[in-house]
Motif scaffolding. Structure first.
Motif, PDB file in Angstrom:
ATOM      1  N   ALA A  50       0.825  -1.209   0.000  1.00  0.00           N
ATOM      2  CA  ALA A  50       0.000   0.000   0.000  1.00  0.00           C
ATOM      3  C   ALA A  50       0.859   1.260   0.000  1.00  0.00           C
ATOM      4  N   ASP A  51       1.952   1.252   0.755  1.00  0.00           N
ATOM      5  CA  ASP A  51       2.848   2.412   0.770  1.00  0.00           C
ATOM      6  C   ASP A  51       3.376   2.717  -0.628  1.00  0.00           C
ATOM      7  N   ILE A  52       3.792   1.680  -1.328  1.00  0.00           N
ATOM      8  CA  ILE A  52       4.342   1.864  -2.675  1.00  0.00           C
ATOM      9  C   ILE A  52       3.261   2.337  -3.641  1.00  0.00           C
ATOM     10  N   LEU A  53       2.085   1.684  -3.607  1.00  0.00           N
ATOM     11  CA  LEU A  53       0.997   2.097  -4.497  1.00  0.00           C
ATOM     12  C   LEU A  53       0.546   3.520  -4.184  1.00  0.00           C
ATOM     13  N   ARG A  54       0.454   3.836  -2.921  1.00  0.00           N
ATOM     14  CA  ARG A  54       0.027   5.180  -2.510  1.00  0.00           C
ATOM     15  C   ARG A  54       1.006   6.219  -3.048  1.00  0.00           C
ATOM     16  N   GLU A  55       2.292   5.933  -2.980  1.00  0.00           N
ATOM     17  CA  GLU A  55       3.294   6.871  -3.498  1.00  0.00           C
ATOM     18  C   GLU A  55       3.156   7.034  -5.007  1.00  0.00           C
ATOM     19  N   GLN A  56       2.793   5.973  -5.703  1.00  0.00           N
ATOM     20  CA  GLN A  56       2.605   6.066  -7.146  1.00  0.00           C
ATOM     21  C   GLN A  56       1.343   6.865  -7.495  1.00  0.00           C
TER      22      GLN A  56
END
Length: 165
Positions: A151-157
């Motif tokens: 989720a952290d990675i997707l949220r940053e994208q």
């Protein structure tokens, strides 16, 4: 809801497990906060993984480990998909609010289902065979930690941070 992880340093292991579980549950659902419906559904990887799908999947996971494993009810009886992959599929009526609410309800049901169990009590309804609640808590911590990272990675994208040069 349990205390924060900061508050349970000297508490018993059960209290610590539950605090860490709840911290990860909060972090995962918070990954949807402030997003538009389109952002929450945006597919940024080849799999079905989206921010909204991650929280929907986490609802499935709660029901597998704290309903199916405890009650021995089938996934069909519980009303969840047969496979983890299917649990990421978003319906037209899935919204941030509805998925966050479903996850909140599932987490509360998990807390209630385990409230009278001891860490060494066996949960008979898992496909692997009976497993102690302690193992299930550890598995859930691993699962939620992985999904919080996703989720952290997707949220940053979806919402790139402001980077100053």
């Amino acid at each position: 809801m349990s205390a924060s992880t900061q508050e349970v340093t000297n508490e018993d292991i059960r209290t610590q497990f539950e605090a860490f579980l709840d911290e990860h549950r909060r972090a995962l659902t918070a990954s949807l906060d402030g997003l538009t419906e389109e952002q929450a559904r945006r597919r940024l990887v080849p799999s079905r993984t989206t921010l909204l799908g991650l929280v929907k999947h986490a609802t499935f996971v709660e029901k597998v480990w704290f309903d199916e494993a405890i009650t021995c009810r089938s996934r069909a009886d519980i009303g969840i998909p047969a496979t983890p992959d299917e649990s990421f599929i978003l319906g037209a009526d899935d919204t941030i609010a509805s998925i966050q609410e479903a996850y909140s309800v599932a987490c509360e049901a998990s807390r209630k289902a385990t409230s009278d169990l001891g860490l060494d009590d066996l949960l008979p309804g898992n496909r692997r065979g009976p497993l102690p609640l302690r193992w299930v808590y550890l598995h859930m911590l691993r699962e939620l930690a992985q999904h919080c990272g996703h989720a952290d990675i997707l949220r940053e994208q979806v919402t790139p941070p402001n980077v100053e040069a």
